[in-house]
Motif scaffolding. Structure first.
Motif: not given
Length: 367
Positions: A283-284, A294-295, A316-319, A339-343
């Motif tokens: 999600r960006i 958000m998309h 962003c949130n890389v799920m 990498r997966p995680g919340e930014y």
């Protein structure tokens, strides 16, 4: 889960006991234990009940005589084991590895954070002792001697304020550290891990350093790094220590000059990028802290403005999966590995406030 079979006598003779989990005292099952077979998984075996005394790491294979365990395990200089009294199953860890080592007990003195193997603590950190540690991610082996030799100790995630509390004598010193990874079960492990060779000078000249994992500071191995060869896998290389500064994605191939990668200085650190086999999801957000538009994305995007009518991506949130973000459309310009995680803020990732990302690509086998 893993499976290990213990036998009362050498060469897999006598009564046996199958185990796939921790066992604090074999005397409930066998009067003695002289050999074992590991059918799957990884285990730590101990010469005393309650996971105490000398310990040895075992992976898939046959161990016909515990008294010759040191030579079979390749751990010369380790005290021989007369018997095995307890064992621990070691679960496989798939994410990043992180451990902080401290010079003195109770987390005192020098501190260094590790994310990869260390074959010589004194050479890398100029630290003569490790008397306490905090294992934050993954499972590790500590060794008494450099180059992963001598007596060893298994460390699970947790805080260890004193090595003496772990049953080690006051004279025991640890000098090398290794992550426990799933190399025994996966025949493609070397490909999954990857292999990259760094060279001090352009065109693959000068001293070299080979790795298959993350390295937060190349200066521990090379005074500079001006070229590299990727033999397998994917890596991100950075022109500053601790995975900061300009970064560049490298895959199998030859990279003869760091300046052609857009590096302002030589290569200072690198990350191994594990292969993700499932779906990709990210999600960006238009603003920091997940604010604004958000998309959700599940595939590549060559032009964020055209697709989403969004001019900025500030968080962003890389799920699922691993991604590359690019400064310009069509996967061009400066890039950043996610990498997966919340930014919550791209600025926290070491990017300047003027940096804007305009295209996004999944890191897949076909990259």
């Amino acid at each position: 889960m893993g499976r290990i079979t213990f036998y009362e006598d050498k060469n897999f003779q006598g009564r046996s006991y199958d185990c796939s989990s921790d066992c604090s005292d074999f005397s409930s099952h066998l009067s003695r234990c002289g050999s074992c077979r590991v059918e799957s998984g990884c285990f730590m075996v101990y010469e005393r009940p309650g996971y105490a005394g000398s310990q040895v790491f075992l992976r898939r294979g046959e161990y016909p005589d515990f008294q010759r365990m040191s030579s079979m395990s390749g751990m010369m200089g380790m005290t021989n084991m007369d018997n095995v009294r307890s064992c621990r199953f070691i679960p496989m860890h798939r994410g990043q590895f992180r451990m902080r080592i401290y010079e003195k007990e109770n987390f005192g003195g020098q501190m260094h954070e590790m994310m990869d193997d260390c074959d010589n603590m004194m050479e890398r950190y100029r630290m003569s002792e490790c008397q306490s540690c905090n294992v934050m991610d993954g499972h590790w082996l500590m060794y008494e001697q450099p180059n992963y030799r001598g007596r060893m100790m298994y460390m699970r995630p947790g805080e260890y304020r004193s090595m003496r509390d772990m049953g080690m004598s006051g004279s025991t010193r640890f000098n090398s550290f290794r992550r426990i990874m799933d190399m025994s079960e996966d025949t493609n492990a070397n490909m999954t891990m990857g292999k990259i060779i760094f060279y001090e000078d352009r065109n693959f000249q000068g001293r070299s350093y080979e790795t298959g994992s993350d390295c937060p500071d190349m200066t521990s191995y090379l005074s500079r790094c001006h070229s590299c060869r990727v033999e397998s896998g994917f890596f991100m290389v950075y022109d500053r220590s601790n995975f900061m500064g300009n970064q560049y994605f490298v895959k199998r191939g030859e990279y003869s000059d760091y300046q052609r990668m857009g590096m302002s200085d030589c290569i200072r650190s690198c990350r191994n990028i594990p292969m993700h086999r499932g779906q990709f999801r990210m999600r960006i957000y238009e603003k920091e802290n997940f604010g604004g538009q958000m998309h959700e994305m599940m595939d590549d995007c060559d032009n964020m403005m055209e697709r989403y009518r969004m001019s900025e991506c500030q968080s962003c949130n890389v799920m699922d999966g691993h991604w590359l973000m690019y400064e310009q459309p069509n996967y061009r310009g400066r890039m950043m590995y996610m990498r997966p995680g919340e930014y919550r803020s791209m600025r926290d990732m070491g990017m300047s406030g003027s940096t804007r990302f305009n295209s996004f690509r999944r890191i897949t086998d076909s990259c």
